[in-house]
Design a protein around this motif. Structure first.
Motif, PDB file in Angstrom:
ATOM      1  N   PHE A  54       0.856  -1.183   0.000  1.00 32.35           N
ATOM      2  CA  PHE A  54       0.000   0.000   0.000  1.00 32.35           C
ATOM      3  C   PHE A  54       0.895   1.237   0.000  1.00 32.35           C
ATOM      4  O   PHE A  54       1.852   1.309   0.761  1.00 32.35           O
ATOM      5  CB  PHE A  54      -0.924  -0.001   1.226  1.00 32.35           C
ATOM      6  CG  PHE A  54      -1.989   1.063   1.178  1.00 32.35           C
ATOM      7  CD1 PHE A  54      -3.082   0.903   0.347  1.00 32.35           C
ATOM      8  CD2 PHE A  54      -1.883   2.205   1.941  1.00 32.35           C
ATOM      9  CE1 PHE A  54      -4.073   1.875   0.296  1.00 32.35           C
ATOM     10  CE2 PHE A  54      -2.865   3.181   1.895  1.00 32.35           C
ATOM     11  CZ  PHE A  54      -3.972   3.009   1.069  1.00 32.35           C
ATOM     12  N   PRO A  55       0.631   2.232  -0.850  1.00 29.72           N
ATOM     13  CA  PRO A  55       1.563   3.341  -1.062  1.00 29.72           C
ATOM     14  C   PRO A  55       1.570   4.443  -0.005  1.00 29.72           C
ATOM     15  O   PRO A  55       1.837   5.604  -0.321  1.00 29.72           O
ATOM     16  CB  PRO A  55       1.138   3.883  -2.428  1.00 29.72           C
ATOM     17  CG  PRO A  55      -0.326   3.611  -2.484  1.00 29.72           C
ATOM     18  CD  PRO A  55      -0.490   2.276  -1.782  1.00 29.72           C
ATOM     19  N   ALA A  56       1.317   4.097   1.235  1.00 26.11           N
ATOM     20  CA  ALA A  56       1.433   5.091   2.299  1.00 26.11           C
ATOM     21  C   ALA A  56       2.893   5.218   2.704  1.00 26.11           C
ATOM     22  O   ALA A  56       3.648   4.243   2.667  1.00 26.11           O
ATOM     23  CB  ALA A  56       0.600   4.679   3.509  1.00 26.11           C
ATOM     24  N   PHE A  66      -2.765   6.270  -4.389  1.00 25.57           N
ATOM     25  CA  PHE A  66      -3.798   5.285  -4.079  1.00 25.57           C
ATOM     26  C   PHE A  66      -4.512   4.842  -5.351  1.00 25.57           C
ATOM     27  O   PHE A  66      -4.732   3.648  -5.567  1.00 25.57           O
ATOM     28  CB  PHE A  66      -4.817   5.849  -3.081  1.00 25.57           C
ATOM     29  CG  PHE A  66      -6.052   5.009  -2.961  1.00 25.57           C
ATOM     30  CD1 PHE A  66      -6.006   3.756  -2.363  1.00 25.57           C
ATOM     31  CD2 PHE A  66      -7.260   5.452  -3.462  1.00 25.57           C
ATOM     32  CE1 PHE A  66      -7.145   2.957  -2.266  1.00 25.57           C
ATOM     33  CE2 PHE A  66      -8.404   4.669  -3.377  1.00 25.57           C
ATOM     34  CZ  PHE A  66      -8.344   3.424  -2.776  1.00 25.57           C
ATOM     35  N   VAL A  67      -4.848   5.796  -6.216  1.00 29.99           N
ATOM     36  CA  VAL A  67      -5.548   5.471  -7.465  1.00 29.99           C
ATOM     37  C   VAL A  67      -4.698   4.518  -8.308  1.00 29.99           C
ATOM     38  O   VAL A  67      -5.203   3.518  -8.828  1.00 29.99           O
ATOM     39  CB  VAL A  67      -5.896   6.753  -8.251  1.00 29.99           C
ATOM     40  CG1 VAL A  67      -6.402   6.435  -9.650  1.00 29.99           C
ATOM     41  CG2 VAL A  67      -6.922   7.582  -7.486  1.00 29.99           C
ATOM     42  N   GLN A  68      -3.418   4.798  -8.418  1.00 30.68           N
ATOM     43  CA  GLN A  68      -2.532   3.932  -9.194  1.00 30.68           C
ATOM     44  C   GLN A  68      -2.396   2.552  -8.544  1.00 30.68           C
ATOM     45  O   GLN A  68      -2.402   1.534  -9.221  1.00 30.68           O
ATOM     46  CB  GLN A  68      -1.173   4.585  -9.369  1.00 30.68           C
ATOM     47  CG  GLN A  68      -1.231   5.775 -10.297  1.00 30.68           C
ATOM     48  CD  GLN A  68       0.084   6.517 -10.389  1.00 30.68           C
ATOM     49  OE1 GLN A  68       1.034   6.221  -9.657  1.00 30.68           O
ATOM     50  NE2 GLN A  68       0.151   7.475 -11.296  1.00 30.68           N
ATOM     51  N   GLN A  73      -4.100  -3.216  -8.432  1.00 28.80           N
ATOM     52  CA  GLN A  73      -4.773  -4.319  -7.749  1.00 28.80           C
ATOM     53  C   GLN A  73      -5.863  -4.928  -8.623  1.00 28.80           C
ATOM     54  O   GLN A  73      -6.167  -6.106  -8.508  1.00 28.80           O
ATOM     55  CB  GLN A  73      -5.395  -3.835  -6.426  1.00 28.80           C
ATOM     56  CG  GLN A  73      -4.394  -3.364  -5.396  1.00 28.80           C
ATOM     57  CD  GLN A  73      -3.513  -4.504  -4.914  1.00 28.80           C
ATOM     58  OE1 GLN A  73      -3.992  -5.511  -4.448  1.00 28.80           O
ATOM     59  NE2 GLN A  73      -2.219  -4.327  -5.052  1.00 28.80           N
ATOM     60  N   ASN A  74      -6.442  -4.105  -9.485  1.00 27.35           N
ATOM     61  CA  ASN A  74      -7.512  -4.567 -10.371  1.00 27.35           C
ATOM     62  C   ASN A  74      -6.991  -5.013 -11.729  1.00 27.35           C
ATOM     63  O   ASN A  74      -7.771  -5.323 -12.622  1.00 27.35           O
ATOM     64  CB  ASN A  74      -8.569  -3.477 -10.559  1.00 27.35           C
ATOM     65  CG  ASN A  74      -9.382  -3.277  -9.308  1.00 27.35           C
ATOM     66  OD1 ASN A  74      -9.661  -4.220  -8.579  1.00 27.35           O
ATOM     67  ND2 ASN A  74      -9.765  -2.045  -9.035  1.00 27.35           N
TER      68      ASN A  74
END
Length: 106
Positions: A54-56, A66-68, A73-74
């Motif tokens: 997760f990009p945190a 988060f969008v990327q 993930q999809n």
């Protein structure tokens, strides 16, 4: 109909308008702000923040990251991975080794 963030005690005092302005300005969001922006509970946001990949970074996340991440993930490709990789490598080179690795793994 009440908004989810007004029902979650952890998210009281965080307004959707303020969070959306931070998102519009491409400013980092903390877990509570992210939860409001994403429309999830604070506990869900915290769970995502601790998920591998997760990009945190240091307790904050940029909405576009988060969008990327979510697109990945999809199974969707990022619009311009080579530019993102180059920008990430440049940013990582200015960080301590462990922080750089976290950034590169995101």
């Amino acid at each position: 109909m009440k908004n989810r963030h007004t029902e979650d005690k952890q998210l009281q005092g965080i307004t959707l308008e303020a969070v959306m302005e931070k998102r519009r300005l491409d400013q980092a969001l903390n877990a509570k702000e992210f939860a409001v922006c994403a429309g999830v509970s604070y506990s869900t946001a915290r769970e995502w923040f601790h998920s591998p990949g997760f990009p945190a970074f240091r307790g904050v996340i940029f909405w576009q990251d988060f969008v990327q991440w979510r697109a990945g993930q999809n199974g969707f490709k990022s619009p311009s991975p080579s530019q993102r990789d180059n920008d990430t490598a440049i940013a990582a080179s200015k960080l301590p080794p462990r922080a750089a690795q976290i950034l590169l793994d995101a």
